[in-house]
Design a protein around this motif. Structure first.
Motif, mmCIF file in Angstrom:
data_model
loop_
_atom_site.group_PDB
_atom_site.id
_atom_site.type_symbol
_atom_site.label_atom_id
_atom_site.label_comp_id
_atom_site.label_asym_id
_atom_site.label_seq_id
_atom_site.Cartn_x
_atom_site.Cartn_y
_atom_site.Cartn_z
ATOM 1 N N GLY A 160 0.797 -1.190 0.092
ATOM 2 C CA GLY A 160 0.039 0.123 0.179
ATOM 3 C C GLY A 160 0.870 1.147 0.084
ATOM 4 O O GLY A 160 1.963 1.226 0.033
ATOM 5 N N ILE A 161 0.183 2.261 -0.216
ATOM 6 C CA ILE A 161 0.688 3.703 -0.341
ATOM 7 C C ILE A 161 0.263 4.595 0.810
ATOM 8 O O ILE A 161 -0.896 4.733 0.966
ATOM 9 C CB ILE A 161 0.884 4.553 -1.429
ATOM 10 C CG1 ILE A 161 1.494 3.570 -2.602
ATOM 11 C CG2 ILE A 161 1.543 5.782 -1.483
ATOM 12 C CD1 ILE A 161 1.489 4.017 -4.092
ATOM 13 N N VAL A 162 0.865 5.147 1.595
ATOM 14 C CA VAL A 162 0.446 6.269 2.611
ATOM 15 C C VAL A 162 0.914 7.500 2.092
ATOM 16 O O VAL A 162 2.477 7.716 2.123
ATOM 17 C CB VAL A 162 0.903 5.859 4.028
ATOM 18 C CG1 VAL A 162 0.267 7.094 5.043
ATOM 19 C CG2 VAL A 162 0.159 4.880 4.504
ATOM 20 N N LEU A 163 -0.013 8.467 1.523
ATOM 21 C CA LEU A 163 0.635 9.868 1.031
ATOM 22 C C LEU A 163 0.347 10.750 2.270
ATOM 23 O O LEU A 163 -0.876 11.239 2.555
ATOM 24 C CB LEU A 163 -0.393 10.162 -0.118
ATOM 25 C CG LEU A 163 0.145 11.835 -0.802
ATOM 26 C CD1 LEU A 163 1.690 11.719 -1.289
ATOM 27 C CD2 LEU A 163 -0.874 11.844 -1.918
ATOM 28 N N ASP A 164 1.323 11.082 2.941
ATOM 29 C CA ASP A 164 1.328 12.077 4.174
ATOM 30 C C ASP A 164 1.323 13.329 3.810
ATOM 31 O O ASP A 164 2.593 13.736 3.467
ATOM 32 C CB ASP A 164 2.463 11.621 5.287
ATOM 33 C CG ASP A 164 2.555 12.170 6.316
ATOM 34 O OD1 ASP A 164 1.500 13.078 6.627
ATOM 35 O OD2 ASP A 164 3.419 12.059 7.232
ATOM 36 N N LEU A 165 0.617 13.940 3.754
ATOM 37 C CA LEU A 165 0.279 15.718 3.461
ATOM 38 C C LEU A 165 0.099 16.292 4.757
ATOM 39 O O LEU A 165 -0.344 17.601 4.669
ATOM 40 C CB LEU A 165 -0.594 15.816 2.406
ATOM 41 C CG LEU A 165 -0.403 15.137 0.990
ATOM 42 C CD1 LEU A 165 -1.594 15.672 0.033
ATOM 43 C CD2 LEU A 165 0.904 15.430 0.307
ATOM 44 N N SER A 166 0.318 16.069 5.858
ATOM 45 C CA SER A 166 0.198 16.493 7.105
ATOM 46 C C SER A 166 0.983 17.705 7.376
ATOM 47 O O SER A 166 0.705 18.572 8.142
ATOM 48 C CB SER A 166 0.237 15.654 8.477
ATOM 49 O OG SER A 166 1.392 14.965 8.313
ATOM 50 N N GLY A 167 2.147 17.687 6.760
ATOM 51 C CA GLY A 167 2.970 18.902 6.764
ATOM 52 C C GLY A 167 2.963 19.910 5.804
ATOM 53 O O GLY A 167 3.782 20.681 5.627
ATOM 54 N N VAL A 168 1.859 20.026 4.721
ATOM 55 C CA VAL A 168 1.939 20.989 3.931
ATOM 56 C C VAL A 168 1.129 22.153 4.374
ATOM 57 O O VAL A 168 0.002 22.207 4.983
ATOM 58 C CB VAL A 168 0.808 20.162 2.799
ATOM 59 C CG1 VAL A 168 0.455 21.264 1.688
ATOM 60 C CG2 VAL A 168 1.475 19.118 1.941
ATOM 61 N N THR A 169 1.653 23.170 4.178
ATOM 62 C CA THR A 169 1.285 24.634 4.760
ATOM 63 C C THR A 169 0.198 25.153 4.001
ATOM 64 O O THR A 169 -0.629 25.845 4.293
ATOM 65 C CB THR A 169 2.316 25.370 5.275
ATOM 66 O OG1 THR A 169 3.181 25.626 4.144
ATOM 67 C CG2 THR A 169 3.065 24.672 6.148
ATOM 68 N N SER A 170 0.373 25.131 2.384
ATOM 69 C CA SER A 170 -0.597 25.796 1.479
ATOM 70 C C SER A 170 -0.638 24.637 0.390
ATOM 71 O O SER A 170 0.054 24.209 0.088
ATOM 72 C CB SER A 170 0.046 27.267 1.135
ATOM 73 O OG SER A 170 1.108 27.024 0.368
ATOM 74 N N PHE A 171 -2.030 24.607 -0.090
ATOM 75 C CA PHE A 171 -2.305 23.667 -1.123
ATOM 76 C C PHE A 171 -3.133 24.376 -2.090
ATOM 77 O O PHE A 171 -4.197 24.711 -1.917
ATOM 78 C CB PHE A 171 -3.014 22.648 -0.337
ATOM 79 C CG PHE A 171 -3.203 21.294 -1.253
ATOM 80 C CD1 PHE A 171 -2.137 20.562 -1.673
ATOM 81 C CD2 PHE A 171 -4.553 20.965 -1.886
ATOM 82 C CE1 PHE A 171 -2.236 19.234 -2.009
ATOM 83 C CE2 PHE A 171 -4.383 19.984 -2.509
ATOM 84 C CZ PHE A 171 -3.448 19.016 -2.702
ATOM 85 N N ALA A 172 -2.523 24.669 -3.515
ATOM 86 C CA ALA A 172 -3.239 25.288 -4.512
ATOM 87 C C ALA A 172 -4.043 24.126 -5.012
ATOM 88 O O ALA A 172 -4.179 22.910 -4.748
ATOM 89 C CB ALA A 172 -1.994 25.670 -5.530
#
Length: 150
Positions: free
Chosen positions: A66-78
């Motif tokens: 499986g894949i875990v895509l961790d975007l918990s550290g993304v501060t801004s998301f276009a």
């Protein structure tokens, strides 16, 4: 062995190691775990780095993992980041790979405006625990077939 799930040709990009790769204002790291490949993106996801981020995250797929895509550290998301997640979702479905998305507040706010449902997890440990539970359930289903004699 890694399996590219997008149009990048094998050998044109290094798709291994645990070093951080900088893509403009964002950083990508990958870790191969027993249960899943953990892809962590931190920083700002914008129109200028979304293609590079997709190329970097899309090449870290192990067969039957499986894949875990961790975007918990993304501060801004276009808005372009939504397209990146949709492409990763499509590629994982096409390859038959389970995946989970750990989103920061900026990511979840942006994704809340779309109609698409993604496999969210509250944290990386929760996502990995979900993968472990599914493996145990599959084994539990198969166990009776393995103990029967002719």
């Amino acid at each position: 062995m890694t399996l590219a799930i997008h149009a990048i040709q094998p050998g044109t990009m290094r798709c291994y190691g645990n070093h951080a790769v900088f893509c403009g204002a964002a950083e990508v790291t990958a870790q191969s775990r027993h249960l899943a490949t953990l892809l962590t993106v931190t920083g700002d996801v914008d129109a200028g780095n979304v293609e590079s981020l997709y190329e970097r995250t899309g090449c870290f797929v192990l067969p039957d993992t499986g894949i875990v895509l961790d975007l918990s550290g993304v501060t801004s998301f276009a808005i372009d980041g939504v397209r990146m997640i949709a492409r990763i979702d499509e590629a994982c479905r096409r390859a038959g790979i389970e995946w989970a998305l750990v989103a920061s507040r900026a990511v979840s706010d942006r994704l809340a405006r779309t109609d698409t449902l993604y496999p969210f997890a509250a944290s990386v440990p929760e996502a990995l625990h979900g993968f472990a539970d599914r493996i145990v359930n599959r084994r539990r289903v198969l166990l009776p077939f393995l103990t029967r004699t002719a």
